[in-house]
Design a protein around this motif. Sequence first.
Motif, short mmCIF file in Angstrom:
data_model
loop_
_atom_site.label_atom_id
_atom_site.label_comp_id
_atom_site.label_asym_id
_atom_site.label_seq_id
_atom_site.Cartn_x
_atom_site.Cartn_y
_atom_site.Cartn_z
N LEU A 1 0.86 -1.18 0.00
CA LEU A 1 0.00 0.00 0.00
C LEU A 1 0.90 1.23 0.00
O LEU A 1 1.98 1.21 0.59
CB LEU A 1 -0.85 0.04 1.27
N GLN A 2 0.46 2.29 -0.65
CA GLN A 2 1.20 3.56 -0.61
C GLN A 2 0.68 4.38 0.55
O GLN A 2 -0.54 4.52 0.72
CB GLN A 2 1.02 4.31 -1.92
N HIS A 3 1.60 4.93 1.33
CA HIS A 3 1.22 5.71 2.50
C HIS A 3 1.44 7.20 2.26
O HIS A 3 2.31 7.56 1.48
CB HIS A 3 2.07 5.27 3.70
N PRO A 4 0.72 8.03 2.94
CA PRO A 4 -0.38 7.69 3.84
C PRO A 4 -1.65 7.36 3.06
O PRO A 4 -1.92 7.95 2.01
CB PRO A 4 -0.55 8.95 4.68
N VAL A 5 -2.42 6.43 3.59
CA VAL A 5 -3.66 5.96 2.96
C VAL A 5 -4.79 6.94 3.29
O VAL A 5 -4.86 7.45 4.41
CB VAL A 5 -3.99 4.53 3.45
N ARG A 6 -5.65 7.18 2.33
CA ARG A 6 -6.75 8.13 2.52
C ARG A 6 -8.02 7.50 3.10
O ARG A 6 -8.76 8.17 3.82
CB ARG A 6 -7.09 8.79 1.19
N TYR A 7 -8.29 6.23 2.75
CA TYR A 7 -9.58 5.63 3.12
C TYR A 7 -9.42 4.46 4.08
O TYR A 7 -8.46 3.70 4.01
CB TYR A 7 -10.31 5.14 1.87
N LEU B 1 -6.83 2.37 16.99
CA LEU B 1 -6.07 1.93 15.82
C LEU B 1 -5.98 3.05 14.78
O LEU B 1 -4.92 3.28 14.19
CB LEU B 1 -6.70 0.68 15.21
N LEU B 2 -7.07 3.75 14.57
CA LEU B 2 -7.07 4.85 13.61
C LEU B 2 -6.13 5.97 14.07
O LEU B 2 -5.37 6.51 13.27
CB LEU B 2 -8.49 5.37 13.40
N LYS B 3 -6.16 6.31 15.36
CA LYS B 3 -5.21 7.30 15.89
C LYS B 3 -3.78 6.84 15.69
O LYS B 3 -2.91 7.62 15.33
CB LYS B 3 -5.47 7.52 17.38
N CYS B 4 -3.54 5.57 15.93
CA CYS B 4 -2.22 4.99 15.73
C CYS B 4 -1.78 5.14 14.28
O CYS B 4 -0.65 5.52 14.00
CB CYS B 4 -2.25 3.52 16.14
N GLY B 5 -2.69 4.82 13.36
CA GLY B 5 -2.36 4.91 11.93
C GLY B 5 -1.94 6.31 11.52
O GLY B 5 -1.00 6.49 10.74
N VAL B 6 -2.62 7.32 12.06
CA VAL B 6 -2.26 8.71 11.76
C VAL B 6 -0.90 9.03 12.39
O VAL B 6 -0.02 9.57 11.73
CB VAL B 6 -3.35 9.68 12.26
N SER B 7 -0.73 8.68 13.67
CA SER B 7 0.51 9.05 14.37
C SER B 7 1.74 8.38 13.77
O SER B 7 2.82 8.93 13.81
CB SER B 7 0.40 8.71 15.86
N GLN B 8 1.56 7.20 13.18
CA GLN B 8 2.67 6.48 12.58
C GLN B 8 2.86 6.81 11.09
O GLN B 8 3.75 6.27 10.44
CB GLN B 8 2.45 4.97 12.73
N GLY B 9 1.98 7.65 10.53
CA GLY B 9 2.12 8.06 9.13
C GLY B 9 1.52 7.09 8.13
O GLY B 9 1.74 7.24 6.92
N PHE B 10 0.75 6.12 8.59
CA PHE B 10 0.12 5.16 7.67
C PHE B 10 -1.19 5.71 7.10
O PHE B 10 -1.57 5.37 5.99
CB PHE B 10 -0.15 3.83 8.37
N LEU B 11 -1.88 6.55 7.88
CA LEU B 11 -3.13 7.17 7.44
C LEU B 11 -2.94 8.67 7.36
O LEU B 11 -2.23 9.26 8.18
CB LEU B 11 -4.26 6.90 8.45
N ARG B 12 -3.60 9.29 6.39
CA ARG B 12 -3.62 10.75 6.31
C ARG B 12 -4.33 11.29 7.55
O ARG B 12 -5.25 10.64 8.07
CB ARG B 12 -4.39 11.22 5.08
N SER B 13 -3.97 12.47 7.96
CA SER B 13 -4.67 13.07 9.10
C SER B 13 -6.13 13.37 8.76
O SER B 13 -6.98 13.39 9.63
CB SER B 13 -3.96 14.35 9.55
#
Length: 182
Positions: free
Chosen positions: A37-43, A138-150
């Motif tokens: 997957l390309q990071h950060p992921v939008r969805y 988990l969603l907060k974690c994804g943002v803080s680790q750069g895997f999810l867009r803010s």
Amino acid sequence: MLFACALLALLGLGAPCSFVVPRSDWKALPSECSKPLQHPVRYVVISHTAGSSCDCPASCEQQARNVQSYHMKERGWCDVAYNFLIGEDGHVYEGRGWNTKGDHTGPTWNPMSIGITFMGNYMDRVPAKRALRAALNLLKCGVSQGFLRSNYEVKGHRDVQSTLSPGDQLYEVIQRWDHYRE
């Protein structure tokens, strides 16, 4: 780095996202997947398995293995379809994780989303509060680790595919989440 770990600890996330049960702990079969997957992921796509629920680590680990076995042995997929599985024990079980494309929502959405499934059927009831809290952490974690867009967007499985998933009751819950977008 020390500051980031302290901040994550204050948020109840541990460092880094230590509340996620790794594949080795739930005795996952080896993955045969390799598409990144390309990071950060939008969805983020939220679903339910529509199968048995679980409410303690032993039963949730078994349920995660059951889902993986079905996906690999019956469906012929390279691994469990989801990036993460949520148990009603309040734990997050690592599926394909943050880095590998899932098989949860079809060819359009899989390459651009993280698939999170709640183990159980949520047509007539909501998941336990601790399961919902685990998903939000988990969603907060994804943002803080750069895997999810803010500014990531949460979608219900039924928003992007013709399905009853994530179940009527869970769907009502996620529609109230800050990042939900129809």
